[in-house]
Design an enzyme around this catalytic site. Structure first.
Site, PDB file in Angstrom:
ATOM      1  N   GLY A  84      -2.022   2.055   1.594  1.00  0.00           N
ATOM      2  CA  GLY A  84      -1.253   1.183   1.977  1.00  0.00           C
ATOM      3  C   GLY A  84      -1.985   0.280   1.041  1.00  0.00           C
ATOM      4  O   GLY A  84      -3.024   0.880   0.502  1.00  0.00           O
ATOM      5  N   ARG A 148       0.936   8.375   0.331  1.00  0.00           N
ATOM      6  CA  ARG A 148      -0.677   8.812   1.184  1.00  0.00           C
ATOM      7  C   ARG A 148      -0.453  10.022   1.038  1.00  0.00           C
ATOM      8  O   ARG A 148      -1.406  10.374   2.631  1.00  0.00           O
ATOM      9  CB  ARG A 148       0.559   7.985   2.963  1.00  0.00           C
ATOM     10  CG  ARG A 148       0.575   7.255   2.834  1.00  0.00           C
ATOM     11  CD  ARG A 148       1.173   6.528   3.893  1.00  0.00           C
ATOM     12  NE  ARG A 148       1.072   4.648   4.204  1.00  0.00           N
ATOM     13  CZ  ARG A 148      -0.745   4.399   4.715  1.00  0.00           C
ATOM     14  NH1 ARG A 148      -1.645   4.746   4.290  1.00  0.00           N
ATOM     15  NH2 ARG A 148      -0.892   3.699   4.412  1.00  0.00           N
ATOM     16  N   ASP A 179      -9.228   7.816   5.306  1.00  0.00           N
ATOM     17  CA  ASP A 179      -8.538   9.118   5.587  1.00  0.00           C
ATOM     18  C   ASP A 179      -8.790   9.274   3.822  1.00  0.00           C
ATOM     19  O   ASP A 179      -9.492  10.582   3.519  1.00  0.00           O
ATOM     20  CB  ASP A 179      -6.809   8.982   5.760  1.00  0.00           C
ATOM     21  CG  ASP A 179      -7.257   8.882   6.666  1.00  0.00           C
ATOM     22  OD1 ASP A 179      -7.546   9.290   8.046  1.00  0.00           O
ATOM     23  OD2 ASP A 179      -5.767   8.251   7.346  1.00  0.00           O
ATOM     24  N   LYS A 205     -11.320   0.249   0.889  1.00  0.00           N
ATOM     25  CA  LYS A 205     -10.395  -0.182   1.068  1.00  0.00           C
ATOM     26  C   LYS A 205      -9.327  -0.014   1.909  1.00  0.00           C
ATOM     27  O   LYS A 205      -9.328   0.896   2.898  1.00  0.00           O
ATOM     28  CB  LYS A 205      -8.779  -0.189  -0.393  1.00  0.00           C
ATOM     29  CG  LYS A 205      -7.814  -0.748  -0.676  1.00  0.00           C
ATOM     30  CD  LYS A 205      -7.022   0.206  -0.490  1.00  0.00           C
ATOM     31  CE  LYS A 205      -6.937   1.314   1.060  1.00  0.00           C
ATOM     32  NZ  LYS A 205      -5.728   1.626   1.207  1.00  0.00           N
ATOM     33  N   THR A 206      -8.710  -1.380   2.585  1.00  0.00           N
ATOM     34  CA  THR A 206      -7.791  -1.434   3.291  1.00  0.00           C
ATOM     35  C   THR A 206      -7.694  -3.154   3.990  1.00  0.00           C
ATOM     36  O   THR A 206      -9.214  -2.378   3.860  1.00  0.00           O
ATOM     37  CB  THR A 206      -7.935  -0.038   4.333  1.00  0.00           C
ATOM     38  OG1 THR A 206      -7.087  -1.220   6.119  1.00  0.00           O
ATOM     39  CG2 THR A 206      -9.594  -0.506   5.523  1.00  0.00           C
ATOM     40  N   ILE A 207      -6.406  -3.215   4.125  1.00  0.00           N
ATOM     41  CA  ILE A 207      -6.699  -4.604   5.128  1.00  0.00           C
ATOM     42  C   ILE A 207      -6.651  -4.749   6.704  1.00  0.00           C
ATOM     43  O   ILE A 207      -7.385  -6.014   6.885  1.00  0.00           O
ATOM     44  CB  ILE A 207      -4.974  -4.969   4.891  1.00  0.00           C
ATOM     45  CG1 ILE A 207      -3.646  -3.931   5.848  1.00  0.00           C
ATOM     46  CG2 ILE A 207      -4.459  -5.572   3.385  1.00  0.00           C
ATOM     47  CD1 ILE A 207      -2.310  -5.010   6.181  1.00  0.00           C
ATOM     48  N   ASP A 208      -6.656  -2.923   6.593  1.00  0.00           N
ATOM     49  CA  ASP A 208      -6.844  -3.002   8.759  1.00  0.00           C
ATOM     50  C   ASP A 208      -8.112  -3.293   8.718  1.00  0.00           C
ATOM     51  O   ASP A 208      -8.632  -3.918  10.129  1.00  0.00           O
ATOM     52  CB  ASP A 208      -6.492  -1.603   8.812  1.00  0.00           C
ATOM     53  CG  ASP A 208      -5.140  -1.201   8.844  1.00  0.00           C
ATOM     54  OD1 ASP A 208      -4.372  -2.359   8.551  1.00  0.00           O
ATOM     55  OD2 ASP A 208      -4.824   0.132   8.934  1.00  0.00           O
ATOM     56  N   LYS A 245      10.587 -25.640  21.897  1.00  0.00           N
ATOM     57  CA  LYS A 245      11.391 -24.787  22.619  1.00  0.00           C
ATOM     58  C   LYS A 245      12.191 -23.280  22.598  1.00  0.00           C
ATOM     59  O   LYS A 245      12.722 -22.202  22.758  1.00  0.00           O
ATOM     60  CB  LYS A 245      12.938 -25.331  21.770  1.00  0.00           C
ATOM     61  CG  LYS A 245      13.465 -25.016  20.404  1.00  0.00           C
ATOM     62  CD  LYS A 245      14.505 -25.113  20.495  1.00  0.00           C
ATOM     63  CE  LYS A 245      15.409 -25.406  19.027  1.00  0.00           C
ATOM     64  NZ  LYS A 245      16.622 -25.630  18.572  1.00  0.00           N
ATOM     65  N   TYR A 246      10.719 -22.600  21.597  1.00  0.00           N
ATOM     66  CA  TYR A 246      10.588 -20.977  21.697  1.00  0.00           C
ATOM     67  C   TYR A 246       9.515 -20.305  21.836  1.00  0.00           C
ATOM     68  O   TYR A 246       8.634 -21.261  21.134  1.00  0.00           O
ATOM     69  CB  TYR A 246      10.798 -20.868  19.676  1.00  0.00           C
ATOM     70  CG  TYR A 246      12.346 -20.554  19.172  1.00  0.00           C
ATOM     71  CD1 TYR A 246      13.504 -20.850  19.934  1.00  0.00           C
ATOM     72  CD2 TYR A 246      12.410 -22.110  18.185  1.00  0.00           C
ATOM     73  CE1 TYR A 246      14.692 -20.948  19.538  1.00  0.00           C
ATOM     74  CE2 TYR A 246      13.220 -22.500  17.701  1.00  0.00           C
ATOM     75  CZ  TYR A 246      14.911 -21.945  18.514  1.00  0.00           C
ATOM     76  OH  TYR A 246      15.808 -21.969  18.148  1.00  0.00           O
ATOM     77  N   GLY A 254      -1.701  -3.488  11.252  1.00  0.00           N
ATOM     78  CA  GLY A 254      -3.209  -3.482  11.158  1.00  0.00           C
ATOM     79  C   GLY A 254      -3.498  -2.070  11.922  1.00  0.00           C
ATOM     80  O   GLY A 254      -4.533  -1.999  12.066  1.00  0.00           O
ATOM     81  N   TYR A 380       3.772  -6.148   5.775  1.00  0.00           N
ATOM     82  CA  TYR A 380       3.668  -5.788   4.062  1.00  0.00           C
ATOM     83  C   TYR A 380       3.982  -7.712   2.682  1.00  0.00           C
ATOM     84  O   TYR A 380       3.440  -7.610   2.185  1.00  0.00           O
ATOM     85  CB  TYR A 380       5.440  -5.399   3.543  1.00  0.00           C
ATOM     86  CG  TYR A 380       5.620  -4.177   4.734  1.00  0.00           C
ATOM     87  CD1 TYR A 380       4.646  -2.846   3.648  1.00  0.00           C
ATOM     88  CD2 TYR A 380       6.128  -4.204   5.760  1.00  0.00           C
ATOM     89  CE1 TYR A 380       4.739  -1.652   4.665  1.00  0.00           C
ATOM     90  CE2 TYR A 380       5.994  -2.648   6.641  1.00  0.00           C
ATOM     91  CZ  TYR A 380       5.857  -1.810   6.048  1.00  0.00           C
ATOM     92  OH  TYR A 380       5.297  -0.533   6.680  1.00  0.00           O
TER      93      TYR A 380
HETATM   94  P1  FBP Z   1      -3.999   1.706   4.590  1.00  0.00           P
HETATM   95  O1  FBP Z   1      -4.880   2.733   5.851  1.00  0.00           O
HETATM   96  O2  FBP Z   1      -3.924   2.875   4.037  1.00  0.00           O
HETATM   97  O3  FBP Z   1      -5.190   1.194   3.921  1.00  0.00           O
HETATM   98  O4  FBP Z   1      -2.884   1.393   5.003  1.00  0.00           O
HETATM   99  C1  FBP Z   1      -2.667   0.870   6.308  1.00  0.00           C
HETATM  100  C2  FBP Z   1      -1.728  -0.188   6.145  1.00  0.00           C
HETATM  101  O5  FBP Z   1      -1.703  -1.123   6.142  1.00  0.00           O
HETATM  102  C3  FBP Z   1      -1.296  -0.568   8.289  1.00  0.00           C
HETATM  103  O6  FBP Z   1      -1.622  -1.741   8.308  1.00  0.00           O
HETATM  104  C4  FBP Z   1       0.051  -0.393   8.161  1.00  0.00           C
HETATM  105  O7  FBP Z   1       0.706   0.455   9.924  1.00  0.00           O
HETATM  106  C5  FBP Z   1       0.224   0.681   7.410  1.00  0.00           C
HETATM  107  O8  FBP Z   1      -0.354   1.106   5.946  1.00  0.00           O
HETATM  108  C6  FBP Z   1       1.733   0.545   6.627  1.00  0.00           C
HETATM  109  O9  FBP Z   1       1.938   2.025   6.390  1.00  0.00           O
HETATM  110  P2  FBP Z   1       3.187   1.814   5.323  1.00  0.00           P
HETATM  111  O10 FBP Z   1       2.690   1.711   3.560  1.00  0.00           O
HETATM  112  O11 FBP Z   1       3.121   3.510   4.650  1.00  0.00           O
HETATM  113  O12 FBP Z   1       3.957   1.383   5.830  1.00  0.00           O
END
Ligand code: FBP
Length: 516
Positions: A84, A148, A179, A205-208, A245-246, A254, A380
């Site tokens: 991702g 991926r 991974d 790397k990963t935003i998670d 109201k919402y 993540g 995204y």
């Molecule tokens: P990575 O673990 O490869 O960094 O990706 C994380 C992520 O952004 C998750 O937060 C999300 O669930 C997933 O990728 C979405 O995957 P895709 O881009 O294949 O829709």
């Protein structure tokens, strides 16, 4: 050179020209040498990992120190963006490119296109100063594209070996999450077994935010993504407070771990934030989760507040007890695991599913108040933003140190940096053997070596801080509005880091206390 910037607007041009700070030790790369510290172990299943990685298991962690200047031969290196998107990917490549050129102006960098499949299928491009200019300090992975795919089968490993040999690559840098870095370790071992000179180095790397441990303080991308989501959540909180109201249900990206949801909660103080790890710890069923949400809505309605903000991590459903979700939730979604065995939770509309269940629950309880839910998914839009000061600097440095690791002839290592809560001058880079992060886990029905994902630690400071404040945030409207990421202006605003990083690593008490 400036022509490459002509197409962009003023902002993107000014971002391209930003020069990340470099710690003093890393300014002159020619005189650096690696110093070995103690040999490493692994996280679990030592015998299995040792057997699977006989050549790379137990390598020492390495630091860099100033040594004697020696002649340097040009290096030829390949780079892959994997998995991702995460803000900072282009800066890893820029840091790598600059460092290779500083080591020898004849060094070459080539990019593999579309993730690991670019290595298997031999899809490449030459990275030059000119083509890099518009990508410096920008978000996205579009310079090379990502994917991926996993280099797994004997045939895929053989193809990768052939491709790296055919280019005479001295190094291959894999920029990826848990991974992809596991894949880097597999490739390093395979290359050594086949007398291939290509050294494989990973970059976290990963935003998670789930690729961290005692040596990796954070992955790049987490800082920016959380700031972008927090800006949006803050705006939604203010809208909720204005319109009254919402009730906003915001699902946050993540994957499994709830680090993103926790960080955003610390930044914005929503009325309720669910965390997958806590749900699992208390073995809460879906029914109990729905009741918990309903109770917050009822309690707020009792004090005249028919609005609110509820944050849901996208990985929540992975933590619910088995049977809790099947049928009801996944029946009409054709969901398949990715090549690494991960469930694509971003594709599951947990937020609307919960809204429907809460509606039913409120009705069953005879709730008379107003409940007007609005569903959001923030995912995204946070992954390709312009990297924050922190991510732009951190990722550039990781690329720089990846070049150094290859230059020192090290393979199966991850480029890491520490002391990240301090000013950049004090940051230190090192090489961490990837095997030291491995254990065995079941993936797609098979036991495989993996880097253990870091879940939210319920005893950790970020969660503890959240737990001690959340009750107050539930009924009182204690929202925070962080606003957009700032690239220029007051240092303390521009260089601000996540609460998670501060709380986990800062020794400075004032820094380690989130603001009101
Ligand atoms: P990575 O673990 O490869 O960094 O990706 C994380 C992520 O952004 C998750 O937060 C999300 O669930 C997933 O990728 C979405 O995957 P895709 O881009 O294949 O829709």
């Amino acid at each position: 050179m400036l022509e490459a910037l002509q197409g962009g607007d003023f902002f993107s041009r000014s971002r391209s020209l930003f020069k990340p700070k470099i710690p003093p030790l890393l300014k002159d790369l020619s005189q650096l040498e690696s110093i070995n510290s103690d040999p490493t172990d692994c996280v679990g299943y030592e015998e299995d990992i040792r057997n699977l990685f006989p050549k790379t298991f137990g390598q020492p962690k390495v630091y860099f120190a100033r040594g004697a200047s020696r002649p340097i031969k040009p290096l030829k290196v390949g780079v892959v963006l994997s998995g991702g998107q995460a803000p900072g990917g282009h800066n890893v490549i820029a840091g790598l490119f600059d460092a290779l050129r500083e080591l020898s102006f004849k060094s070459e960098l080539m990019g593999f296109l579309g993730g690991a499949s670019g290595v298997i299928n031999h899809l490449t491009m030459k990275i030059t100063e000119e083509c890099l200019i518009p990508y410096r300090n920008t978000g996205g992975f579009d310079l090379l594209g990502s994917g991926r795919a996993k280099i797994e089968t004997e045939k895929q490993l053989e193809c990768s070996l052939k491709v790296c040999n055919s280019h005479g690559l001295d190094g291959l840098v894999i920029i990826g999450g848990d991974d992809s870095n596991t894949n880097a370790a597999v490739l390093a071992e395979f290359f050594l077994n086949h007398n291939c000179k290509t050294k494989v180095v990973g970059v976290p790397k990963t935003i998670d935010g789930d690729l961290k441990n005692e040596w990796i303080e954070t992955s790049f991308g987490f800082d920016t993504a959380c700031k972008i989501y927090s800006e949006m959540i803050g705006n939604i909180c203010r809208d909720a407070l204005s319109a009254k109201k919402y009730t906003h249900f915001i699902k946050l990206m993540g994957r499994s771990a709830s680090h993103v949801a926790l960080e955003c909660a610390l930044q914005t103080h929503p009325n309720l934030t669910l965390l997958g790890e806590e749900v699992a710890y208390h073995r809460k069923s879906l029914k109990e989760v729905v009741q918990e949400i309903s109770e917050v809505i009822i309690d707020r309605a009792e004090v005249g507040k028919n609005y609110g903000v509820i944050v849901i991590p996208e990985g929540l459903i992975e933590f619910l007890p088995e049977g809790s979700i099947t049928g009801e939730m996944l029946s009409d979604l054709s969901i398949e695991q990715d090549p690494h065995g991960n469930l694509p939770v971003s594709q599951i509309p947990t937020e609307t599913f919960l809204i429907n269940l809460v509606k039913k629950n409120l009705k069953a309880r005879g709730f008379q108040g107003q409940f007007s839910p609005v569903a959001h998914f923030l995912g995204y839009e946070g992954r390709c933003g312009y990297p924050s000061y922190f991510d732009a600097t951190y990722s550039y440095l990781l690329g720089r140190s990846a070049a150094l690791l290859i230059h020192q002839g090290l393979t199966g290592y991850m480029s890491v940096a520490s002391h990240l809560t301090q000013s950049v001058e004090n940051w230190e880079v090192s090489g961490l053997p990837i095997t030291s992060l491995l254990t065995m886990e079941e993936r797609k029905g098979k036991i495989k070596p993996v880097i253990k994902k870091a879940l939210v630690d319920l005893k950790g400071k970020p969660f503890q801080f959240f737990a001690s404040h959340r009750q107050q945030w539930e009924i009182e409207d204690h929202y925070r509005y962080p606003g957009p990421i700032q690239f220029e202006g007051a240092k303390e605003v521009v260089e601000e880091i996540t609460y998670t990083l501060r709380l986990e690593h800062s020794k400075n008490k004032a820094l380690a206390t989130p603001l009101n």
